[in-house]
Design a protein around this motif. Sequence first.
Motif, short mmCIF file in Angstrom:
data_model
loop_
_atom_site.label_atom_id
_atom_site.label_comp_id
_atom_site.label_asym_id
_atom_site.label_seq_id
_atom_site.Cartn_x
_atom_site.Cartn_y
_atom_site.Cartn_z
N GLY A 100 0.76 -1.19 -0.07
CA GLY A 100 -0.05 0.04 -0.09
C GLY A 100 0.84 1.24 0.02
N ARG A 101 0.23 2.43 0.38
CA ARG A 101 0.90 3.69 0.45
C ARG A 101 1.84 3.75 1.69
N ALA A 102 2.75 4.55 1.69
CA ALA A 102 3.82 4.67 2.87
C ALA A 102 3.69 6.31 3.12
N ILE A 103 3.00 6.67 4.42
CA ILE A 103 2.89 8.06 4.47
C ILE A 103 3.75 8.20 5.98
N PRO A 104 4.13 9.32 6.19
CA PRO A 104 4.80 9.58 7.44
C PRO A 104 3.90 9.92 8.85
N GLU A 105 2.85 9.64 8.60
CA GLU A 105 1.75 10.11 9.77
C GLU A 105 0.62 9.07 9.90
N SER A 106 0.14 8.87 11.18
CA SER A 106 -0.89 7.96 11.35
C SER A 106 -1.66 8.33 12.55
N LYS A 107 -3.01 8.36 12.36
CA LYS A 107 -3.72 8.83 13.63
C LYS A 107 -3.45 7.72 14.86
N ALA A 108 -3.31 6.52 14.37
CA ALA A 108 -3.18 5.51 15.64
C ALA A 108 -2.63 4.31 14.81
N SER A 109 -1.57 3.45 15.65
CA SER A 109 -0.96 2.41 15.22
C SER A 109 -0.87 1.53 16.68
N TYR A 110 -1.32 0.21 16.49
CA TYR A 110 -1.11 -0.63 17.83
C TYR A 110 -1.09 -1.90 17.54
#
Length: 318
Positions: A100-110
């Motif tokens: 998929g896409r790689a972006i340098p931000e995420s509203k949540a990862s867990y």
Amino acid sequence: MTNLEDWVDGVESWGFRVVDYDEDTMYFEGIERDEDTMVTYRIAPGVFVAYINIKSRYHSENAVHSGRRGYRIAYCLNGNYYTHINDSKVLITSSEVFVGRAIPESKASYGTQEGIVAFNMMVAPDEIEGRTFLADLSREFVDVVKEIKDIGFTVKRKDALDEARGLIEALAKADRAGIGLMAFRLLATISKEQVSANRKRYFQETEDEFVAEMEQYLRENLKEPITLEQMEETFGCSKSTIINKFIHTCQYTPMKYLANLRMMEAERQLIDTNASMTYIAESVGYDNPSNFSRAFKQFTGLSPSAYRKCFGQSKNDK
């Protein structure tokens, strides 16, 4: 200075800090627990592999840093984790390779449990240089994936899974030659993947109302024999509407997402409890323990008993 340092600014929002680097490698450790580690390798201009080894229960919110944008291949050997690509929630597991896409931000990862061993391979199109074999292969990969939307797609081919596991093995050994070889073999395999016209249709933007409620409904009813017909009646939407909305926001059809939730809950119980296999199977909706064992091995690569032996309480208490 090396352009690997583009990974540094704001990486604390992901829960890591830089502890060392050289021309082509950057080493990170967890801010809260230094045994949580990440190593990022630049294996060619524009191609990077991050090896993630997290002992704790990982969680980050509103992560933003100055990393690159591009495309990613991700795989999780141990554990499972969710992350977000904009508003799309994606699951990284051991049963398939995520693209998929790689972006340098995420509203949540867990993470869904303690302990994650995974990699993220990132390809930054603007940094690919020259007309070498590796550069051309990288461009071929970009050409294949450039039309994907945020939700990405998954690959379950045996050769891709074998190469993903081989890459994890090379990363664990810090074998730079092996890392490069396996990474580019995986790139080549993904570049041959054909995404069906039907799957591309799901990449189109749609409204995601009710999806959070549907997801919660699935989580609260793992033991029940849920069907699309039941969801159609419960949420007042047609089956096709439910499927389209769910895939856009949560990557999978509702039934596949439910199957994943069941397997992740089974993983948790095998690690955290001494419950019998029959009890665990029934608690996640399987009347037949043999069917449960078969589904679990397909998801994790291990039988339930082997999984408990590797990761369960008795293992962790040693």
